[in-house]
Design a protein around this motif. Structure first.
Motif, PDB file in Angstrom:
ATOM      1  N   GLY A   7      15.448  32.548  34.124  1.00  0.00           N
ATOM      2  CA  GLY A   7      16.484  32.443  35.148  1.00  0.00           C
ATOM      3  C   GLY A   7      17.776  33.136  34.766  1.00  0.00           C
ATOM      4  O   GLY A   7      18.666  33.297  35.600  1.00  0.00           O
ATOM      5  N   GLY A   8      17.899  33.567  33.518  1.00  0.00           N
ATOM      6  CA  GLY A   8      19.121  34.214  33.041  1.00  0.00           C
ATOM      7  C   GLY A   8      19.438  35.520  33.743  1.00  0.00           C
ATOM      8  O   GLY A   8      20.581  35.978  33.725  1.00  0.00           O
ATOM      9  N   GLU A   9      18.438  36.097  34.390  1.00  0.00           N
ATOM     10  CA  GLU A   9      18.673  37.357  35.096  1.00  0.00           C
ATOM     11  C   GLU A   9      19.669  37.190  36.252  1.00  0.00           C
ATOM     12  O   GLU A   9      20.358  38.128  36.634  1.00  0.00           O
ATOM     13  N   GLU A  10      19.782  35.963  36.781  1.00  0.00           N
ATOM     14  CA  GLU A  10      20.748  35.712  37.860  1.00  0.00           C
ATOM     15  C   GLU A  10      22.186  35.876  37.363  1.00  0.00           C
ATOM     16  O   GLU A  10      23.057  36.350  38.090  1.00  0.00           O
ATOM     17  N   GLU A  11      22.419  35.497  36.113  1.00  0.00           N
ATOM     18  CA  GLU A  11      23.742  35.666  35.514  1.00  0.00           C
ATOM     19  C   GLU A  11      24.076  37.155  35.374  1.00  0.00           C
ATOM     20  O   GLU A  11      25.220  37.568  35.589  1.00  0.00           O
ATOM     21  N   ILE A  12      23.071  37.953  35.054  1.00  0.00           N
ATOM     22  CA  ILE A  12      23.268  39.400  34.942  1.00  0.00           C
ATOM     23  C   ILE A  12      23.651  39.969  36.307  1.00  0.00           C
ATOM     24  O   ILE A  12      24.594  40.760  36.429  1.00  0.00           O
ATOM     25  N   LEU A  13      22.925  39.552  37.346  1.00  0.00           N
ATOM     26  CA  LEU A  13      23.214  40.035  38.693  1.00  0.00           C
ATOM     27  C   LEU A  13      24.638  39.667  39.117  1.00  0.00           C
ATOM     28  O   LEU A  13      25.352  40.485  39.704  1.00  0.00           O
ATOM     29  N   GLU A  14      25.069  38.462  38.793  1.00  0.00           N
ATOM     30  CA  GLU A  14      26.435  38.045  39.132  1.00  0.00           C
ATOM     31  C   GLU A  14      27.460  38.919  38.417  1.00  0.00           C
ATOM     32  O   GLU A  14      28.484  39.292  38.996  1.00  0.00           O
ATOM     33  N   ALA A  15      27.187  39.271  37.165  1.00  0.00           N
ATOM     34  CA  ALA A  15      28.100  40.147  36.416  1.00  0.00           C
ATOM     35  C   ALA A  15      28.153  41.539  37.050  1.00  0.00           C
ATOM     36  O   ALA A  15      29.220  42.158  37.111  1.00  0.00           O
ATOM     37  N   VAL A  16      27.006  42.029  37.528  1.00  0.00           N
ATOM     38  CA  VAL A  16      26.965  43.321  38.201  1.00  0.00           C
ATOM     39  C   VAL A  16      27.808  43.268  39.480  1.00  0.00           C
ATOM     40  O   VAL A  16      28.588  44.171  39.760  1.00  0.00           O
ATOM     41  N   LYS A  17      27.660  42.203  40.236  1.00  0.00           N
ATOM     42  CA  LYS A  17      28.426  42.064  41.487  1.00  0.00           C
ATOM     43  C   LYS A  17      29.927  42.047  41.206  1.00  0.00           C
ATOM     44  O   LYS A  17      30.704  42.672  41.923  1.00  0.00           O
ATOM     45  N   LYS A  18      30.337  41.348  40.159  1.00  0.00           N
ATOM     46  CA  LYS A  18      31.758  41.319  39.790  1.00  0.00           C
ATOM     47  C   LYS A  18      32.244  42.698  39.375  1.00  0.00           C
ATOM     48  O   LYS A  18      33.389  43.061  39.623  1.00  0.00           O
ATOM     49  N   ALA A  19      31.370  43.472  38.720  1.00  0.00           N
ATOM     50  CA  ALA A  19      31.740  44.813  38.264  1.00  0.00           C
ATOM     51  C   ALA A  19      31.926  45.777  39.426  1.00  0.00           C
ATOM     52  O   ALA A  19      32.530  46.837  39.261  1.00  0.00           O
ATOM     53  N   MET A  20      31.441  45.420  40.598  1.00  0.00           N
ATOM     54  CA  MET A  20      31.550  46.267  41.774  1.00  0.00           C
ATOM     55  C   MET A  20      32.933  46.200  42.413  1.00  0.00           C
ATOM     56  O   MET A  20      33.300  47.053  43.202  1.00  0.00           O
ATOM     57  N   LYS A  21      33.707  45.178  42.072  1.00  0.00           N
ATOM     58  CA  LYS A  21      35.008  44.957  42.729  1.00  0.00           C
ATOM     59  C   LYS A  21      36.090  45.837  42.178  1.00  0.00           C
ATOM     60  O   LYS A  21      36.097  46.332  41.139  1.00  0.00           O
TER      61      LYS A  21
END
Length: 161
Positions: free
Chosen positions: A147-161
């Motif tokens: 399930g840790g991959e969800e944390e990676i996706l959230e970090a990617v989304k934050k990096a988009m801002k």
């Protein structure tokens, strides 16, 4: 006074490491093409650098879990993954068939001497870095739990801002 100075130094250091740039290390991809790690990019969009090895069970679980949702991630964020193999030179020839067998669509780079790993302070795989569209490391994490991959996706989304 000393505690305040120490705290300020710690905050400054964490701010630096939170947005550090990629070091320049020469690696090869699975096809033998030379790649300068300082020039890794994704057309102004975030990307992931995932240090792994064929012998590392958590690494393989993580990359498999990401592979299951990778197309969705790309559609949603445009993210790209550079999977950096830490397999040593004598095992380097195993990486390409391993990746092809798994059907992974990542850009795979080979770091058989651990040069890039050392430059980024990676001790053990799996270790993931999220890099923003300007080439700054904005997040990193060592280890993997289901399930840790969800944390990676959230970090990617934050990096988009």
């Amino acid at each position: 006074m000393f505690k305040k100075a120490l705290l300020m130094a710690a905050v400054a250091l964490s701010a630096f490491t939170a947005s550090a740039e990629l070091p320049s290390v020469t690696l090869k991809d699975m096809h033998g093409k030379t790649v300068d790690t300082a020039k890794l990019s994704n057309d102004g969009k975030p990307f992931i650098i995932d240090f792994w090895a064929t012998w590392c069970k958590p690494c393989v679980r993580e990359l498999k879990a990401i592979a299951d949702v990778y197309d969705e991630w790309v559609d949603e964020t445009g993210v790209k993954i550079y999977a950096v193999s830490l397999d040593e030179a004598q095992n380097e020839q195993r990486v390409k068939p391993f990746v092809e067998n798994k059907g992974w669509e990542y850009e795979v780079l080979l770091d058989p001497n651990g040069d890039f790993k050392r430059q980024l302070g990676v001790s053990d795989p799996p270790h993931v870095f999220v890099v923003d569209g300007e080439g700054n490391i904005v997040w990193n994490h060592q280890g993997y739990v289901d399930g840790g991959e969800e944390e990676i996706l959230e970090a990617v989304k934050k990096a988009m801002k």
